[in-house]
Design a protein around this motif. Structure first.
Motif, PDB file in Angstrom:
ATOM      1  N   ASP A  30     -11.438   1.847  -6.884  1.00 56.75           N
ATOM      2  CA  ASP A  30     -10.298   1.857  -5.977  1.00 56.75           C
ATOM      3  C   ASP A  30      -9.325   0.782  -6.457  1.00 56.75           C
ATOM      4  N   ALA A  31      -8.154   0.745  -5.855  1.00 58.44           N
ATOM      5  CA  ALA A  31      -7.110  -0.161  -6.342  1.00 58.44           C
ATOM      6  C   ALA A  31      -7.554  -1.613  -6.321  1.00 58.44           C
ATOM      7  N   THR A  32      -8.329  -2.008  -5.324  1.00 61.63           N
ATOM      8  CA  THR A  32      -8.762  -3.394  -5.242  1.00 61.63           C
ATOM      9  C   THR A  32      -9.750  -3.731  -6.347  1.00 61.63           C
ATOM     10  N   SER A  33     -10.697  -2.844  -6.616  1.00 65.31           N
ATOM     11  CA  SER A  33     -11.728  -3.161  -7.599  1.00 65.31           C
ATOM     12  C   SER A  33     -11.237  -3.034  -9.038  1.00 65.31           C
ATOM     13  N   VAL A  34     -10.222  -2.220  -9.309  1.00 62.09           N
ATOM     14  CA  VAL A  34      -9.701  -2.135 -10.675  1.00 62.09           C
ATOM     15  C   VAL A  34      -8.624  -3.179 -10.923  1.00 62.09           C
ATOM     16  N   ALA A  35      -8.164  -3.840  -9.876  1.00 63.19           N
ATOM     17  CA  ALA A  35      -7.122  -4.855 -10.037  1.00 63.19           C
ATOM     18  C   ALA A  35      -7.587  -5.926 -11.010  1.00 63.19           C
TER      19      ALA A  35
END
Length: 160
Positions: A30-35
Motif C-alpha cells: 500500500d502507499a504507506t508501506s512502499v513509501a
C-alpha cells in the motif's frame, strides 16, 4: 457482565478483526508501506548501471529520475549551448517526472499521475503499472517506456 466475560468478548472481537485484515504481500503493498527512497537496479531503456532515484512519499507524492550511467558532457560548458548530438544523447538517456501516485493492493498496481516531465508528452498523463514488492525491491512493468521499445520490468532497491 463480569471481567472474565468482558475479556472473552474483547478477545473474540480482536480475533475477528485480525482475521479480517489482509495478510502477506497484499498488506505490504500500500502507499504507506512502499513509501521511501529507491535507487535503480534494472531499467532496460537506460542500459547497464542506471543512475537515479524514485521517491514515493507517504503523502502520495512522487518524484522519479533516471539516467544512463554516463551522459555526454556539453563541450561549451553551458546547458543552453549543447550541440544537437549532445542534446539528443542527453534527452535520450534521461527522464524525470513527478506528481502523485496511488497503490491498489487488490489489483497489485501502482498508478503514477504525472504533473510534469522532461518528456512533455507525459505532462498530465496517468500510468498504471503492475508491481510487486520483494524484500527491499520494488518492481513494476513499464509498458510505455520513454525510450520506446516494448514493456519491461524496472527494478528499484530501497535506500536504507
Amino acid at each position: 457482565m463480569n471481567n472474565r466475560n468482558n475479556l472473552s468478548a474483547v478477545s473474540a472481537l480482536l480475533l475477528v478483526a485480525a482475521l479480517a485484515l489482509p495478510t502477506g504481500n497484499a498488506a505490504a503493498q500500500d502507499a504507506t508501506s512502499v513509501a521511501g527512497t529507491y535507487t535503480p537496479v534494472v531499467a532496460t531503456s537506460f542500459g547497464d548501471n542506471p543512475r537515479g532515484q524514485l521517491i514515493l512519499g507517504s503523502d502520495g507524492h512522487y518524484s522519479l529520475n533516471l539516467a544512463r550511467a554516463t551522459l555526454p558532457k556539453i563541450t561549451a560548458g553551458a546547458r543552453g549551448k549543447g550541440t544537437a548530438e549532445e542534446n539528443k544523447a542527453i534527452v535520450g538517456g534521461s527522464i524525470f517526472h513527478y506528481g502523485k501516485y496511488t497503490v491498489d493492493a487488490k489489483e497489485k498496481t501502482i498508478t503514477f499521475n504525472v504533473e510534469a516531465s522532461t518528456f512533455p508528452n507525459w505532462d498530465g498523463a496517468t500510468f498504471k503499472r503492475p508491481f510487486k514488492v520483494s524484500g527491499d525491491q520494488l518492481t513494476y512493468t513499464d509498458n510505455a517506456p520513454s525510450g520506446g521499445g516494448g514493456p519491461h520490468d524496472v527494478v528499484w532497491k530501497r535506500v536504507k
